[in-house]
Design an enzyme around this catalytic site. Structure first.
Site, short mmCIF file in Angstrom:
data_model
loop_
_atom_site.label_atom_id
_atom_site.label_comp_id
_atom_site.label_asym_id
_atom_site.label_seq_id
_atom_site.Cartn_x
_atom_site.Cartn_y
_atom_site.Cartn_z
N ARG A 246 0.81 -1.11 0.15
CA ARG A 246 -0.01 -0.17 -0.03
C ARG A 246 0.82 1.41 0.03
O ARG A 246 0.60 2.40 0.34
CB ARG A 246 -0.95 0.14 1.19
CG ARG A 246 -2.05 -0.88 1.23
CD ARG A 246 -3.26 -0.56 1.80
NE ARG A 246 -4.24 -1.72 1.99
CZ ARG A 246 -4.36 -2.47 2.85
NH1 ARG A 246 -3.46 -2.51 4.08
NH2 ARG A 246 -5.26 -3.46 2.56
N LYS B 144 2.20 11.42 -11.16
CA LYS B 144 1.40 10.72 -11.90
C LYS B 144 2.27 9.12 -12.44
O LYS B 144 3.33 9.25 -13.00
CB LYS B 144 1.07 11.25 -13.32
CG LYS B 144 -0.02 12.02 -13.29
CD LYS B 144 -0.59 12.54 -14.51
CE LYS B 144 -1.60 13.70 -14.64
NZ LYS B 144 -1.84 14.03 -15.95
N GLU C 244 7.83 19.36 -24.87
CA GLU C 244 7.42 19.41 -23.33
C GLU C 244 7.97 20.98 -22.75
O GLU C 244 7.07 21.52 -21.92
CB GLU C 244 7.78 18.36 -22.45
CG GLU C 244 7.04 17.21 -22.70
CD GLU C 244 5.52 16.81 -22.47
OE1 GLU C 244 4.62 17.96 -21.93
OE2 GLU C 244 4.79 15.88 -22.75
N LYS D 112 5.71 23.41 -13.14
CA LYS D 112 5.04 22.05 -12.80
C LYS D 112 4.71 22.04 -11.30
O LYS D 112 3.50 21.71 -10.87
CB LYS D 112 5.90 21.05 -13.24
CG LYS D 112 5.16 19.70 -13.11
CD LYS D 112 4.85 18.93 -14.21
CE LYS D 112 3.85 17.66 -13.66
NZ LYS D 112 3.86 16.60 -14.69
N GLU E 254 -5.77 16.87 -10.53
CA GLU E 254 -6.17 17.15 -11.89
C GLU E 254 -7.60 17.22 -11.92
O GLU E 254 -8.27 16.99 -12.94
CB GLU E 254 -5.79 16.27 -13.13
CG GLU E 254 -5.86 16.81 -14.52
CD GLU E 254 -5.02 15.91 -15.44
OE1 GLU E 254 -3.87 15.70 -15.50
OE2 GLU E 254 -6.00 15.58 -16.22
N ARG F 101 -4.55 21.80 -13.37
CA ARG F 101 -3.53 20.85 -13.62
C ARG F 101 -3.80 20.27 -15.30
O ARG F 101 -2.82 20.15 -16.03
CB ARG F 101 -3.27 19.62 -12.87
CG ARG F 101 -2.13 18.63 -13.28
CD ARG F 101 -1.77 17.75 -12.27
NE ARG F 101 -0.75 16.78 -12.67
CZ ARG F 101 -0.02 15.97 -12.05
NH1 ARG F 101 -0.19 16.08 -10.59
NH2 ARG F 101 0.91 15.25 -12.42
N ASN G 47 -1.95 19.27 -20.26
CA ASN G 47 -2.01 18.23 -21.12
C ASN G 47 -2.32 18.98 -22.39
O ASN G 47 -2.62 18.58 -23.46
CB ASN G 47 -3.67 17.79 -20.97
CG ASN G 47 -3.43 16.91 -19.59
OD1 ASN G 47 -2.38 16.32 -19.32
ND2 ASN G 47 -4.66 16.86 -18.88
N HIS H 278 -1.76 17.12 -25.72
CA HIS H 278 -1.77 15.83 -25.38
C HIS H 278 -3.05 15.18 -26.06
O HIS H 278 -2.97 13.93 -26.11
CB HIS H 278 -1.78 15.43 -23.90
CG HIS H 278 -0.36 15.82 -23.49
ND1 HIS H 278 0.17 17.03 -23.43
CD2 HIS H 278 0.73 15.03 -22.82
CE1 HIS H 278 1.59 16.67 -23.08
NE2 HIS H 278 1.71 15.71 -22.60
N HIS I 52 -2.00 12.22 -27.87
CA HIS I 52 -2.03 11.06 -27.37
C HIS I 52 -2.74 9.95 -28.75
O HIS I 52 -2.16 8.85 -28.86
CB HIS I 52 -2.99 10.64 -26.25
CG HIS I 52 -2.34 11.14 -25.25
ND1 HIS I 52 -2.97 11.57 -23.95
CD2 HIS I 52 -1.07 10.92 -24.67
CE1 HIS I 52 -2.07 11.70 -23.16
NE2 HIS I 52 -0.75 11.26 -23.52
N HIS J 149 6.56 10.22 -27.70
CA HIS J 149 5.68 11.01 -26.93
C HIS J 149 5.84 12.64 -27.42
O HIS J 149 4.45 13.25 -27.77
CB HIS J 149 5.53 10.69 -25.50
CG HIS J 149 4.58 11.57 -24.73
ND1 HIS J 149 3.28 11.42 -24.62
CD2 HIS J 149 4.88 12.67 -23.85
CE1 HIS J 149 2.55 12.33 -23.95
NE2 HIS J 149 3.55 12.94 -23.48
N1 GLY Z 1 2.20 15.34 -17.63
C1 GLY Z 1 1.01 15.95 -17.26
C2 GLY Z 1 0.83 16.08 -15.87
O1 GLY Z 1 1.83 15.41 -14.92
O2 GLY Z 1 -0.08 16.62 -15.28
#
Ligand code: GLY
Length: 355
Positions: free
Chosen positions: A120, A142, A184, A226, A236, A240, A244, A247, A251, A264
């Site tokens: 956990r 993430k 990025e 960030k 998010e 946040r 994206n 993206h 994606h 990517h």
């Molecule tokens: N890569 C986007 C984020 O970390 O929210």
């Protein structure tokens, strides 16, 4: 070395950024952990930096087990995860035993997923070795593995306890990876910081040749943005989502190339140009600003046009399956000016017309 703090109360952590830091890992670890630790890396990074990191840990009293996964996206799977849980058990890891990710985004996401779920949750340390991982995926928590039906479908928000960014390792990064990471970097200029964007316009050549001060300044500024965004919205729920930018289409572009044709970052470059075009079509963004954005991407060089494998209907279908889509609407981050974006929901039928 410069240090940034991600202020998330009891989940807060430092990001150390500088040159030749790998050997200092042992002394920079933020707390007292159990001595058994698991170092997860991939076969390419291991050959270059595995020994140095292992030695730094051993010198500081750690008993290290090293798990080396195959390089590439296929390692972000439940099968690899199962093997890594076995390594953790065999090595008698307890809840205070750290898991250390040494590698790019794949290794960071995978190791973070193991750290989030083994017993956990055990302490997690990120040592990102690609530009993309240094400015984006290693910060913010993430973590995920892929499911055969979708990328990053099985995952969590699980913050690391330290991010150690050694810029010296970028010297051995393949040039294509460096260029992909630049997408990025440029993203941060467009979504948040027009001064960073201008700085990139002026210093692109020095940045690509990894001039020490320039790369340090840029990685620091990206991580700072960030950190601010993640502090405001860790999971998010709102702001946040601006990270994206590029993206949504990106994606889909990656998926249509089977995750083999475009990296990517390369797909995100295309996605940012498409989002810019949509924004112009909706009267939200100026054509000249779009050209300025595309010019910087093209100078890297990054291709900004939709690739031959792109198919509009399949692309829209993929966007509708994305985690960020809901009730037939697709979330788009649209630029309003360089340094400022807005979040817009666009329906599939409107998107058909816009694309
Ligand atoms: N890569 C986007 C984020 O970390 O929210």
């Amino acid at each position: 070395m410069k240090t940034l703090r991600v202020g998330l109360e009891d989940r807060g952590y430092n990001i150390h950024i500088g040159h030749d830091l790998l050997g200092q890992l042992g002394q920079l670890l933020p707390r007292k952990y159990s001595t058994a630790c698991l170092l997860i890396t991939d076969e390419n990074v291991d050959k270059l930096y595995g020994k140095e990191v292992e030695k730094s840990l051993t010198n500081h009293g750690f008993h290290v087990a090293k798990a080396v996964v195959a390089a590439g996206e296929t390692s972000k799977s439940l099968e690899t995860a199962a093997r890594l849980y076995d390594c953790a058990f065999d090595h008698k890891m307890d809840r205070k035993s750290p898991i250390i990710a040494l590698g790019g985004g794949v290794v960071g996401d995978l190791a973070g997923f193991i750290a989030a779920t083994y017993m956990r949750g055990v302490p997690f340390i990120q040592i990102p070795t690609s530009l993309l991982a240094q400015v984006d995926s290693s910060v913010g928590g993430k973590v995920a593995v892929n499911h055969p039906r979708g990328k990053n479908i099985i995952g969590a928000f699980y913050q690391p306890q330290l991010v150690l960014i050694d810029l010296s390792v970028l010297k051995t990064l393949p040039p294509r990876e460096l260029r992909a990471g630049m997408a990025e970097v440029i993203k941060y200029g467009i979504i948040w910081d027009k001064d960073l964007f201008s700085f990139l316009e002026r210093n692109l050549a020095q940045l690509l040749s990894l001039e020490a001060q320039i790369i340090e300044e840029v990685v620091y500024r990206c991580c700072d943005i960030k950190a601010v965004v993640v502090e405001q919205d860790e999971k998010e729920a709102n702001v946040r989502a601006v990270l994206n930018f590029g993206h949504t289409v990106g994606h889909a572009v990656e998926a249509l190339g089977n995750y083999e044709l475009k990296k990517h970052g390369e797909a995100v470059a295309v996605g940012m140009a498409v989002a810019g075009k949509i924004s112009v079509a909706k009267g939200l963004f100026d054509e000249l600003q779009l050209e300025r954005m595309k010019r910087l991407l093209t100078r890297v060089p990054l291709d900004v046009s939709l690739p031959p494998e792109w198919e509009k209907d399949k692309g829209i279908e993929l966007m509708l399956q994305d985690k960020k889509a809901s009730q037939g609407k697709i979330n788009f981050i649209l630029p309003e000016e360089i340094g400022k974006v807005r979040i817009e929901e666009i329906s599939a039928s409107e998107l058909h017309n816009l694309l």
